[in-house]
Enzyme design. Structure first.
Site, PDB file in Angstrom:
ATOM      1  N   HIS A 367       0.899  -1.170   0.117  1.00 47.43           N
ATOM      2  CA  HIS A 367      -0.034  -0.076  -0.015  1.00 47.43           C
ATOM      3  C   HIS A 367       0.988   1.392   0.052  1.00 47.43           C
ATOM      4  CE1 HIS A 367      -3.308  -2.312   2.149  1.00 47.43           C
ATOM      5  NE2 HIS A 367      -2.889  -2.959   0.891  1.00 47.43           N
ATOM      6  N   CYS A 680      -3.719   0.801 -21.700  1.00 43.34           N
ATOM      7  CA  CYS A 680      -3.673   1.384 -20.464  1.00 43.34           C
ATOM      8  C   CYS A 680      -2.656   0.719 -19.498  1.00 43.34           C
ATOM      9  CB  CYS A 680      -4.866   1.558 -19.552  1.00 43.34           C
ATOM     10  SG  CYS A 680      -5.527  -0.187 -19.182  1.00 43.34           S
TER      11      CYS A 680
HETATM   12  C1  PEP Z   1      -2.764  -4.194 -16.799  1.00 45.60           C
HETATM   13  O1  PEP Z   1      -2.434  -5.338 -16.632  1.00 45.60           O
HETATM   14  O2  PEP Z   1      -1.893  -3.948 -17.788  1.00 45.60           O
HETATM   15  C2  PEP Z   1      -3.285  -3.240 -16.197  1.00 45.60           C
HETATM   16  C3  PEP Z   1      -3.338  -1.801 -16.505  1.00 45.60           C
HETATM   17  O3  PEP Z   1      -3.826  -3.358 -15.112  1.00 45.60           O
HETATM   18  P1  PEP Z   1      -3.031  -3.682 -13.614  1.00 45.60           P
HETATM   19  O4  PEP Z   1      -1.700  -3.296 -13.686  1.00 45.60           O
HETATM   20  O5  PEP Z   1      -3.937  -3.144 -12.564  1.00 45.60           O
HETATM   21  O6  PEP Z   1      -3.157  -5.219 -13.415  1.00 45.60           O
END
Ligand code: PEP
Ligand code: MG
Length: 755
Positions: A367, A680
């Protein structure tokens, strides 16, 4: 054999007299060695002090050749003295010369001596020197003689810590306490910070070592232990364990130690021998620490931390001090140093004065890491022993890029870093100027740059960094930093605030991605062999629809009259999305039926992060309103390389042709079906990789706010049409190169793309 010792109490009384005399440090050391030699009836007593250059120098001796003082020296690890310093434990030998580590120093004239007892001079677990006695006869020194020597070593350690010996140091290298230290840890939150150490839990320095009245000290100890036990029981009983920043397991360990007869008996014995109660706790802790540091078992080393914490609590209890620093006392350039700390504690400090954070623990998903990243505070974790090495007010540099910490840095290191920080500040200023400039490539192609977020503290960045919207809002972060499960109303309040802060810019919420390594302390987690591929994210949401439906309701009611964009993580087959959508529809009709307002539009999407979806694109794209590529997970599953495992995480390159083809399939298919697609994952935020993504056809990227400037600077200098024309043929079968990193670098260099 009977001990020659005149009694530990008498020795301590004499030592106290010596410490109180108005004499020089050299004279004091000289008196101490004479006192010890006569007290334990040893022919030799010598003090070696560890210099900054790792050499143990003879500082005082009774019995050896006096000419050798400040002349004779050994390296750490060399000879018996060096061995004691290296291993931080006593050595008691009736026949020292038979020991394989024995080294003879001719200048000291020690050839006549056979038996040898040496103890490390320790402070807070750190070796500062070695104290030795020797005799001609072959004798094994007794337990109380070892004790007497250890107690004297504590007193010498305080002299070193107080800087008293600096005046008599011959080598101008300074003593151990002031030498520069360079430690390597793990880079957890990027950025570089220069500042001064603030110890999160200020170490209480025990300076009053020798007791006036042992009886009174025993009574003080009893009282403090009683209070300590009560406070631990209270915490365990309160059920609000997370509020104290500790986990139940740690408190249970505390309770166990606090009731441990052996531990308490050792402290009582040290008091009987003449130490104050706090000095006795420190002494026993120092011994235990030295013993346990040699343990390689990680479980036991972890328990050592717990025992350290408990001893500190007990000392604070005895000295009547409260723990925790007040933010009002923070210097303007504070670098917080701690074993570990809770996310809420970091937030309590306030962002303004914190330049960095250094932890002995902490991992990429803790965290504290999440919050430090959100606040833009450089963080280096897993830095061994930093809490005992650092003193409050020490100059320190945190390099959150290389994962390095420089404590009391040398001038050249400090200058180099100051330059680096200035350079970064200049670049940041350039990026800030780009904020209002259009996000368009040199050849006029519009690119949408959005940001990833997860906490309210992230949101001011939306305007500051000039993002087009929030492309990924990781809702689990609210759950991860909370002390207990956020209720529907709390979730709703958070989503409302997010939408308000976005001020009309689009926000894509992602439903809870918990499970796996994203553990909630208040939610009982099940042990899984392979948590990343386990019962996580949407799988958990569909199996426990109560959880997901609560979240969906919170989102629907937070976005009344607005657009709600929601996507689901870890979808492996289209049916899972269909199922999730039916839950949204159920909630929606429930709300409508009861007369609640609902969002103006709802758009539902899927994160493409499990490779199986690549073979269901046609079915998927006819069901969803949008997709977003989660390249972090997609890459780890594509290459079967755990993203959090440093041994394999960098083994494969995201710029390998195989992975780029997969990414191309997704963007091509989405275009064919006229479905908006975003990417993303972390890839989007790295200028070189972002360049490749644009070349593949991606036009909408979402990244951490700090990456928006660098990526925008890159694309505004990029002729995208030309790049695609040159890059795409390299992904065709038959092209000899399996990776395009070199190509991209060359291309950027040749065409002046700003990377
Ligand atoms: C990913 O897996 O690329 C993503 C954006 O989600 P996280 O990093 O939260 O798993
Ligand atoms: Mg993911």
């Amino acid at each position: 054999m009977r001990s020659n010792l005149a009694g530990p109490r008498l020795l301590l009384r004499r030592l106290r007299e010596v410490m109180a005399e108005p004499i020089t440090a050299q004279e004091r050391l000289d008196k101490i060695v004479v006192l010890i030699a006569s007290n334990v009836v040893a022919e030799v007593c010598s003090v070696y002090i560890l210099r900054a250059d790792g050499v143990l120098e003879l500082y005082a001796t009774e019995g050896l050749n006096r000419e050798a003082v400040h002349q004779a020296s050994l390296r750490v690890g060399q000879g018996l003295v060096g061995l004691i310093a290296a291993e931080a434990r006593p050595l008691n030998l009736p026949n020292a010369r038979a020991h394989p580590g024995f080294t003879y120093l001719p200048e000291t004239g020690e050839d006549a001596y056979n038996s040898f007892l040496g103890v490390p001079i320790l402070r807070a677990g750190r070796t500062l020197g070695v104290l030795v006695i020797q005799n001609k006869s072959h004798r094994t020194y007794l337990e109380d003689e070892v004790e007497a020597l250890q107690t004297t070593a504590m007193i010498i350690a305080e002299m070193v810590a107080a800087g008293e010996l600096e005046a008599i140091a011959q080598k101008k290298t300074g003593l151990d306490l002031s030498r520069p230290i360079h430690q390597t840890g793990v880079a957890l939150a990027e950025g570089v910070g220069l500042g001064h150490v603030v110890l999160h839990e200020p170490r209480v320095v025990v300076t009053n070592l020798i007791a006036e009245d042992s009886e009174a000290e025993s009574i003080r100890l009893d009282g403090a232990i009683g209070r300590l036990r009560l406070s631990i029981d209270d915490l365990l009983a309160s059920g609000d364990i997370a509020a104290s920043g500790e986990h139940r397991e740690v408190l249970e360990a505390f309770r166990m130690f606090a009731h441990d007869r052996g531990w308490i008996r050792k402290i009582e014995e040290a008091i009987r021998n003449g130490l104050t109660a706090e000095a006795a706790v420190e002494k026993v802790q120092s011994d235990t620490r030295a013993r346990m540091l040699r343990q390689t078992d990680p479980y036991l080393r972890e328990r050592l931390h717990d025992l350290d914490d408990l001893a500190h609590r007990l000392i604070r209890e005895l000295m009547g001090r409260q723990h925790g620093s007040l933010s009002s006392e923070l210097p303007q350039d504070a670098i917080i140093v701690a074993r570990n700390m809770g996310a809420a504690e970091l937030l309590d400090y306030g962002r303004d004065r914190i330049r960095g954070l250094v932890l002995e623990e902490g991992g990429p998903t803790s965290h504290i890491t999440i919050v430090a990243r959100a606040l833009g505070i450089p963080l280096v974790g897993q830095v061994d022993d930093i809490v005992s090495l650092a003193d409050a007010g020490d100059a320190i540099i945190v390099d959150g890029e290389a994962g390095e910490v420089h404590l009391r840095p040398a001038t050249d290191v400090e200058l180099a870093y100051s330059e680096k920080v200035r350079f970064r500040a200049r670049r940041q200023a350039q990026y800030r100027r780009l904020r209002t400039k259009p996000s368009v490539t040199k050849d006029g192609i519009d690119i949408s740059l959005q940001m990833n977020a997860g906490l309210l503290v992230d949101l001011p960045q939306l305007a500051e960094a000039g993002a087009a919207g929030v492309g990924l809002f990781r809702t689990e972060l609210q759950f991860m930093v909370a002390l207990s499960f956020p209720r529907m109303k709390e979730q709703q309040a958070q989503y409302k605030q997010v939408l308000e802060a976005a001020n009309g810019k689009p926000v894509t919420f992602r439903s809870l991605d918990i499970g796996g390594d994203k553990v909630l302390p208040y939610l009982r987690s099940i042990q899984e062999e392979n948590p990343a591929m386990g019962w996580r994210a949407l799988r958990l949401g569909l199996d426990r629809p109560g959880l997901l439906r609560t979240q969906i309701r919170a989102l629907l009611t937070a976005a009344t009259g607005k657009e709600l964009k929601l996507m689901f993580p870890m979808v492996a087959e289209v049916q899972e999305f269909v199922h999730a959508r039916s839950l949204v529809e159920k909630e929606l009709s429930h709300l409508r039926k009861h007369g609640y307002d609902v969002p103006e539009t709802i758009r539902l999407g899927v994160m493409v992060e499990v490779p199986s979806l690549l073979f269901q694109m046609d079915e998927l794209l006819t069901q969803v309103d949008f997709i977003s590529v989660g390249s972090n997970d997609l890459f780890q599953f594509f290459c079967a390389a755990d993203r959090g495992n440093t041994r394999v995480a960098d083994r494969f390159d995201t710029l390998d042709v195989g992975f780029l083809r997969a990414l191309k399939t997704i963007v091509d298919k989405a275009r064919e079906y006229h479905v908006p697609v975003t990417l993303c994952g972390e890839l989007a935020g790295r200028p070189l990789q972002a360049m490749a993504l644009l070349g593949l056809g991606y036009r909408d990227l979402s990244m951490s706010p700090a990456s928006l400037g660098p990526v925008k600077a890159m694309l505004r200098t990029l002729d995208l049409g030309r790049l695609s024309a040159r890059m795409l043929p390299r992904l065709e079968p038959g092209h000899p190169e399996a990776n395009i990193r070199e190509f991209l670098l060359r291309y950027a260099d040749d065409t002046n793309v700003e990377l």
